[in-house]
Write an enzyme that holds these catalytic residues in place. Sequence first.
Site, short mmCIF file in Angstrom:
data_model
loop_
_atom_site.label_atom_id
_atom_site.label_comp_id
_atom_site.label_asym_id
_atom_site.label_seq_id
_atom_site.Cartn_x
_atom_site.Cartn_y
_atom_site.Cartn_z
CB SER A 1 -1.08 0.33 1.12
OG SER A 1 -0.14 -0.06 2.18
CE LYS B 1 -3.04 1.15 5.01
NZ LYS B 1 -2.97 0.64 3.25
#
Length: 838
Positions: A719, A762
Amino acid sequence: MTERLTLPVLPLRDFVLFPGVTAPINAGKPATLRAIEAALNTPERLVFAVSQREDIQQVTPESLHTIGTVARIGQLQRGLAGMQLLLHGEHRGIAMKITEQGGHLVAVLREAEEMQPLNTQDPAFVGLFRELRERAAELGAKAGLPEEVVQQVLEGVDEPSRLSDLVAGYTDLTKAQRQMLLETLSVEERMRRVLIHVQRQLSVLDAQQDIKSKVQEELGDRQREMFLREQLKAIQKELGEGEGGNDTDELREKLAKLDLPEEARKEVDRELNRLARMGREAMEAQVIRTYLEAIAELPWNTRSDEHLDIPRAAEILETDHYALGDVKDRVLEFLAVRQLRQAEADARKAEQEAEALENGEAAEGTEGVETREIEKETLPGNADEKTAKGPILLFVGPPGVGKTSVAKSIARSMGRKYVRISLGGVRDEADIRGHRRTYVGAMAGRIIQGMRHAGTKNPVFLLDEVDKLGVSFQGDPASALLEVLDPAQNDTFTDHYIGVPFDLSEVLFIATANFIQNIQGPLLDRMEVVEFSGYTEQEKLTIAQRYLVPRQLKENGLSLERIAITDEALAEVISGYTRESGVRQLERQIGKLGRKVARKIAGREAERVDVDATKVRELLGRPKVHPERAARADQVGVATGMYYTPMGGDIMFVEASTMKGKGELVLTGQLGDVMKESARAAWTYARSHAESLGIPGECFERDLHVHVPAGAIPKDGPSAGVTLATAMVSALSGRPARHDIAMTGEITLSGRVLPIGGVKEKVLGAVRSGINEILVPKDNEADLDDLPQEVRDTLNIHLAEDLGDVLALTLRGASYREGRLLFETPLESGTTFFQVPH
């Protein structure tokens, strides 16, 4: 005259070495070690091995015998504690003089002359030689030595002198007896003395065997006596004399009241009959009694009255837990399905009973309803009950987010008993299935023990930390759970200790885990995953106000009249002293605050304490957590990414810098293989689009160093691809990257941005760090619905499909013009535009 020898002296404390015998010796005294070293420096490697008269530490010439053995040093091994060596006796020696030289004893000696018989063919001497050989062979056989080895050793010795020394060396003798045989120089006399010792050893062994036989016979007589006494007790019981087996009778009555399955009833009756035939003193009787008591304590036909009321369940969940909206919805859906299926099953049961009465089977049917009441209550329609059980829930999430407490609330809302077992660190299959009764100290597995503690057949059974099961040579406990969690099999679960099927089909199993990837595929396939996300700071603040503060005040003996904790103080504790997705550390810190205040009040330093943000630092000390904060200014080669761990989400900085080199890519920061591949993909993208990105060609003749702080923490995952690409392009092109935007997403060589996981965590981590502009992949747009509304209201969220979208947002001087992505670089003479296909 015999030649004299001068040899180092090797004192022997509790041992006498015979010629022709090889023996291991341990040496540790400094003087002894020096004597050995002196012998090793000679070609012959000879020492004078002589026994000590007394067991003393400081050996003197007067403390040694005169006659010893000249021995040769064989194998030698040095160690920290000294030396280990093999000594082989060569011949007898008589010390003429023993002195100390070079820190060890040295002997001047001559070889001892043995007195041989005048006629070695004399029948008496030959008979003595043969008798000694035969008795030695007999002694070796009775001592348990292999007959072939004994015969081979004895047949290899033809000299009477060597035979007597060999037998004496391996016979159990005292030190004084050995020294006397060593000093006997007459061969014939030595053989006679050795033969006497061998005969004595044979007599001792025969006596031991006789004693062993008598003991075995006596034990047999005692067992016979015990059996007769038990028969006598049975006769006295029939005659009404003596005391009866009250304990056995009580156990029999208790087991008779249980509605056991047919197979279990047969096993119980068989063990009861065995117990009745045994005496109380028998070891097996206690084992059988323990087994039958375990059977009697199991809830074979005991159930909790279940009350499924969805509004009441919703009220309990809302009262016990704040937030967790998705989890609450899934739990209520689960309970609603169970309620409707149970109602359908009850209606089907009533129809079956009515049909039985109408068909004239009232009497038989009524009796069947009574005798099979338990079975019909839980197996209405038989075939449909498997589908009525519903899925097994698996709660997955970080520590401290409420997985265990939600399971307790489910049990409370259903009116069932609650049982929890921890599976963390379990490595033995027997922990799940139990031990077989053939083992000493055998016991039932954790599943059966949990059912016994619950006392009902339908508890809510929590399998905690199911992702931390281990595997060892003793079996795989995860595989043993497959039967437990399979509705098609767990109605006949067989524990190794119980040995009969036990029905687990009515148990509501709930499992918890932190890392779903650690759970085996077949086991995960049997459960439905319910994900628990971390709390926002506002949610933590509300949880602390509603639950944590009142609980900790009560535990620390405080009341609201003596302490007041402001919202600002709680916010300071959350941000400066905890770093987690849950609230476990937060509760510990609030408890620590309470203890500090309690000490002040108990010490009469204050009657009331008002805790604000300033007071928190005074009570708890300096902040323990230093989270990443958003950068204050744009920088070339520095991009802000987002990451997720089981402790929650946060931001990270990716730094890139060029330097002189050969055009290589250098990666540091403990990056995993997947993250390194993402970096190489970004590097390839930058090189293949260099002209469009405004990157001079000579930049790729320099090395590019990419670093991800903190270097001590391992990092991996795809990611960070967009963050790596942004930092690289920024460093190579000289354009600063924006500091006020955090990004996440996987990239491909063609520049596509692929979806990633953990979006909610996140984003929450970025918000905690002071960033309110987020870039995520376009395909993750649906995941943004999981964000709390108060968080979404503060965010400016961008969706990206390829790196063109990413670079347009993250690099200063980049913009869209006329449907194309343009990078504008101010020059002294004007403005230059670079185009990137979008």
